[in-house]
Design an enzyme around this catalytic site. Structure first.
Site, PDB file in Angstrom:
ATOM      1  N   LEU A 139       1.381  -1.114  -0.123  1.00  0.00           N
ATOM      2  CA  LEU A 139       0.043  -0.054   0.131  1.00  0.00           C
ATOM      3  C   LEU A 139       0.832   1.258  -0.175  1.00  0.00           C
ATOM      4  O   LEU A 139       1.950   1.263   0.637  1.00  0.00           O
ATOM      5  CB  LEU A 139      -0.710   0.155   1.228  1.00  0.00           C
ATOM      6  CG  LEU A 139      -2.090  -1.361   1.368  1.00  0.00           C
ATOM      7  CD1 LEU A 139      -2.815  -0.975   2.849  1.00  0.00           C
ATOM      8  CD2 LEU A 139      -3.055  -0.945  -0.032  1.00  0.00           C
ATOM      9  N   ASP A 140       0.403   2.052  -0.781  1.00  0.00           N
ATOM     10  CA  ASP A 140       1.494   3.870  -0.740  1.00  0.00           C
ATOM     11  C   ASP A 140       1.490   4.225   0.955  1.00  0.00           C
ATOM     12  O   ASP A 140       0.685   3.792   2.026  1.00  0.00           O
ATOM     13  CB  ASP A 140      -0.082   4.140  -1.473  1.00  0.00           C
ATOM     14  CG  ASP A 140       0.541   4.863  -2.881  1.00  0.00           C
ATOM     15  OD1 ASP A 140       1.001   3.838  -3.704  1.00  0.00           O
ATOM     16  OD2 ASP A 140      -0.605   4.928  -3.755  1.00  0.00           O
ATOM     17  N   VAL A 141       2.154   5.143   1.077  1.00  0.00           N
ATOM     18  CA  VAL A 141       2.537   5.205   2.528  1.00  0.00           C
ATOM     19  C   VAL A 141       0.954   5.911   2.871  1.00  0.00           C
ATOM     20  O   VAL A 141       1.025   6.390   4.009  1.00  0.00           O
ATOM     21  CB  VAL A 141       3.669   6.608   2.381  1.00  0.00           C
ATOM     22  CG1 VAL A 141       3.792   6.974   3.371  1.00  0.00           C
ATOM     23  CG2 VAL A 141       5.293   5.537   2.114  1.00  0.00           C
ATOM     24  N   GLY A 142       0.906   7.128   2.176  1.00  0.00           N
ATOM     25  CA  GLY A 142      -0.722   7.871   2.204  1.00  0.00           C
ATOM     26  C   GLY A 142      -1.821   6.934   2.108  1.00  0.00           C
ATOM     27  O   GLY A 142      -2.529   7.376   2.441  1.00  0.00           O
ATOM     28  N   THR A 143      -1.715   5.726   1.706  1.00  0.00           N
ATOM     29  CA  THR A 143      -3.055   5.151   1.894  1.00  0.00           C
ATOM     30  C   THR A 143      -2.962   4.105   3.454  1.00  0.00           C
ATOM     31  O   THR A 143      -1.840   3.222   3.548  1.00  0.00           O
ATOM     32  CB  THR A 143      -3.414   4.090   0.733  1.00  0.00           C
ATOM     33  OG1 THR A 143      -3.049   4.648  -0.644  1.00  0.00           O
ATOM     34  CG2 THR A 143      -4.931   2.887   1.197  1.00  0.00           C
TER      35      THR A 143
END
Length: 309
Positions: A139-143
């Site tokens: 998962l993205d850091v921001g997700t």
């Protein structure tokens, strides 16, 4: 050769510090950006700037990234908010908070899922590249949301096969700007790095086949909450596909989200959450499924919209 990236300062980063803004745009940690600024590798309109300089809309940032180095092993440290939902001999399922990477990578020295698991005494499989042992999807850091990590070779092999054969159910909740029409559909558009701005991805002819299914489950003034499932798993796929429809995820400034709406909703990242994950268990192929509620910051944004309905 060094990697030189040139990118415009979007409206949503107006007045933000260089280290905070670049970290958000490039997915690096603020510490890494600060180090680049100290080395004179961050330029604003052609002039070197320090980490605490303020960004202005319409300016251009130039970042000179060093040659990629082999990522180090995950730093073992507790990760606040990282919840272990399931742990057995073959796999562990975690609920990842925002601001945490799946594994170490060049330029990221912040917290990681692997480091958090190690701190909690969870030993993952010694499969895959050393810096991402046991990781079968990211998962993205921001997700925020659900991730499965393999603990055995059997778990790693079975989970990799399940993702390859598309027998994994991945459901995301995404709050997107506007109201997609139709309210239920499929986005089938190839994705590749943006031809001009390689710090992000875009729908590009000849890119990798990418398929996203969505359904609007609740409409608000100016925004829609969607249930999203992935048929493929490209980097930033949901963010890219909805941006291509001109319905970017709320708060996703790098992909064109309205900064005014993001501020009104109190969002400091994209409204995107991996809410449900299901797959055949590696031990006996029985179906297992896990769910994760919306984190506090995303729920507060929905409350703001609901109050205006």
């Amino acid at each position: 050769m060094s990697d030189v990236r040139t990118l415009p300062v979007p409206e949503g980063l107006e007045g933000m510090r260089v280290d905070a803004g670049l970290a958000r745009l490039l997915g690096l940690s603020r510490t890494a950006v600060a180090g680049l600024a100290e080395a004179g590798a961050v330029l604003l309109d052609g002039n070197p700037v320090g980490k605490s300089e303020r960004l202005a809309t319409g300016s251009w940032l130039e970042v000179i990234l060093p040659d990629p180095q082999q990522p180090a092993e995950a730093r073992v440290e507790p990760v606040p908010g990282l919840r272990v939902l399931h742990d057995d001999a073959d796999l562990v399922v975690v609920d990842k908070p925002v601001g945490v990477a799946a594994h170490p990578s060049p330029g990221w020295d912040g917290p990681t899922v692997l480091g958090g698991l190690a701190a909690a005494g969870v030993q993952v499989a010694a499969s895959g590249p050393a810096e991402r042992h046991g990781v079968v999807h990211r998962l993205d850091v921001g997700t925020s949301g659900l991730m499965a990590v393999a603990k055995s070779q059997r778990g790693y092999t079975a989970l990799k096969r399940a993702f390859r054969d598309r027998t994994v159910a991945k459901h995301y909740r995404a709050l997107v700007q506007g109201h997609p029409d139709p309210t239920r559909g499929t986005i089938d558009a190839p994705i590749e790095r943006h031809p001009q701005h390689d710090w992000r991805f875009a729908v590009v002819a000849g890119g990798k086949p990418s398929v996203t299914h969505y359904e609007v489950i609740e409409a608000f003034p100016g925004a829609s909450l969607c249930d999203v499932t992935l048929q493929t798993g490209r980097t930033h796929q949901i963010r890219v596909h909805f941006a291509a429809l001109r319905h970017p995820c709320c708060g996703d400034l790098p992909y064109g989200a309205d900064p005014t709406l993001a501020r009104r909703l109190g969002l400091e990242r994209q409204w995107l959450h991996a809410a449900r994950l299901g797959f055949p268990h590696p031990a006996d192929e029985r179906w297992v499924e896990f769910t994760s509620p919306d984190p506090d910051d995303l729920r507060r944004a929905l409350d703001v919209l609901a109050a205006q309905a």
